[in-house]
Design an enzyme around this catalytic site. Structure first.
Site, short mmCIF file in Angstrom:
data_model
loop_
_atom_site.label_atom_id
_atom_site.label_comp_id
_atom_site.label_asym_id
_atom_site.label_seq_id
_atom_site.Cartn_x
_atom_site.Cartn_y
_atom_site.Cartn_z
N SER A 240 -15.62 17.74 -34.13
CA SER A 240 -15.66 16.65 -35.76
C SER A 240 -15.68 17.71 -36.71
CB SER A 240 -16.34 15.39 -35.76
OG SER A 240 -15.42 14.80 -35.38
N GLN B 131 -9.88 2.60 -25.28
CA GLN B 131 -10.56 1.95 -23.89
C GLN B 131 -10.28 2.09 -22.05
OE1 GLN B 131 -13.75 0.44 -24.75
NE2 GLN B 131 -13.80 2.32 -26.52
N GLY C 285 -19.67 18.42 -33.97
CA GLY C 285 -18.86 18.37 -33.45
C GLY C 285 -18.92 18.07 -31.78
#
Length: 402
Positions: free
Chosen positions: A93, A158, A348
């Site tokens: 990130s 998921q 991140g």
């Protein structure tokens, strides 16, 4: 996209474990001798390996013109190879900081306003399942107040990226449009501007807007705006089909979303598709390059004062689901409260690689650190706890847990 929703949250936390009414600099660290010999930081690095069970950890410190580098553990469990300063890794990130800075530069150039709607630049892209792109601004994408659901909440994420399923799907390829479709397959989390929740989908949209405005690929804009002028020779956004890491690097290991169980098996996840990190977490860099970038950013060399003020207008995410207390988030940047003050930067997390780059508000004292595993035995928040101890050791003179 990460292996589980919690792993996605951890990427957020690793990207922004911070606190926001910060003084301009950390004065207490000098009083405690936190960055002379760096013995405290080296001890924290060693503890990350011997105590938390990580394969390896490295850190670079820059302080008023001097540079220190340290490491512990191994870059490769099969060969015992040591970590090196030039080793490249996935920065997760922290990619968001580059994207946010590029958009703010475009605003400074008069090519867009961060208060433009998403619809203006991406017509029809966010316009289904209860979403209205005309009601969401670029600013809300960057500070995670858009209400757009995280890709990791989608059924596909998921099912295909949770636990061992990740091993079968880590080379799956997604276009940015497909990533957005995964995000908006989940109903809006809240009305735009009314709450805060981290979402990788926000930065996929942000990257798409950069491409729409400039007519160039996001990779080219990252190279032209940052890598080339700052001489970041090891920093790049990989092509969507480039599953490896160019240049020197070690191996990267995962426990597939479980942070602190020492009994679980470890998997080598060095190669994976970067396509599901587009704009939100796909870039590759080194601790040295990240230090250079953040020193330039915090030092005011990348943005004019007006855009700097926008970037560092912080939101309190404490009401966000599962967020760590005492943390704040701006536009792709964050700040973390330590016992002696605050540090600023970004972190991140992606499967097998977690990193933090934080420092004083003026960028003169920076620490960039990375681990090549995504767990930390006995630590509730995995490598985040390790990084917090490193920050305390370097900036405050002693290691403290979070």
């Amino acid at each position: 996209m990460n292996t589980t929703t919690r792993t996605a949250l951890a990427a957020v936390v690793a990207a922004a474990l911070l606190s926001a009414t910060a003084p301009a600099a950390l004065a207490a660290d000098r009083e405690h001798g936190g960055h002379g010999s760096h013995q405290g930081l080296q001890a924290a690095l060693d503890q990350a390996v011997t105590g938390a069970g990580l394969p390896g950890v490295t850190a670079e410190v820059r302080d008023n013109g001097s540079t220190w580098w340290g490491q512990s553990g191994t870059a490769d469990l099969s060969t015992g190879q040591k970590l090196r300063p030039q080793d490249r890794f996935r920065i997760g990130s922290t990619t968001k900081t580059f994207v946010a800075t590029a958009l703010l530069q475009l605003e400074a150039e008069g090519r867009l306003s961060i208060d433009d709607s998403v619809e203006r630049w991406l017509p029809g892209v966010v316009d289904s399942n209860g979403y209205d792109g005309s009601a969401i601004t670029i600013r809300q994408l960057l500070n995670h107040t858009s209400g757009v659901a995280n890709i990791a909440m989608s059924d596909v994420a998921q099912h295909d990226f949770q636990g061992e399923a990740f091993l079968q799907h880590r080379f799956d390829h997604f276009t940015p449009q497909e990533l957005v479709e995964l995000g908006i397959s989940v109903k809006p989390r809240f009305a735009p501007g009314t709450s805060w929740e981290y979402s990788d989908t926000n930065y996929v949209l942000a990257g798409m807007i950069i491409e729409q405005v400039t007519g160039h690929s996001l990779a080219q804009e990252i190279a032209d705006r940052f890598a080339k002028p700052l001489h970041l020779k090891s920093t790049y956004e990989p092509a969507s089909d480039d599953t490896g890491i160019r240049g020197p690097h070690g191996r990267f290991y995962s426990k597939l979303g479980t942070f602190n169980d020492p009994k679980l098996p470890i998997y080598d996840v060095t190669e994976l598709s970067p396509s599901w990190g587009y704009g939100s977490g796909d870039m590759i860099s080194t601790v040295g390059d990240l230090s250079t970038f953040f020193q330039a950013l915090l030092g005011g060399r990348l943005l004019p004062p007006a855009q700097m003020a926008e970037m560092f207008t912080m939101k309190d995410p404490s009401t966000g689901a599962g967020w760590i207390p005492n943390s704040h988030y701006g536009l792709g940047v964050a700040s973390v409260g330590l016992s002696c003050g605050e540090v600023w930067g970004m972190g991140g997390a992606i499967n097998g690689s977690w990193s933090y780059t934080f420092g004083s508000r003026d960028g003169r004292h920076m620490m960039s650190t990375q681990v090549n595993g995504d767990w930390a035995n006995g630590e509730e928040w995995g490598p985040i706890s390790v990084f917090t101890k490193e920050l305390e050791a370097e900036f405050c003179g002693e290691a403290k847990g979070k």
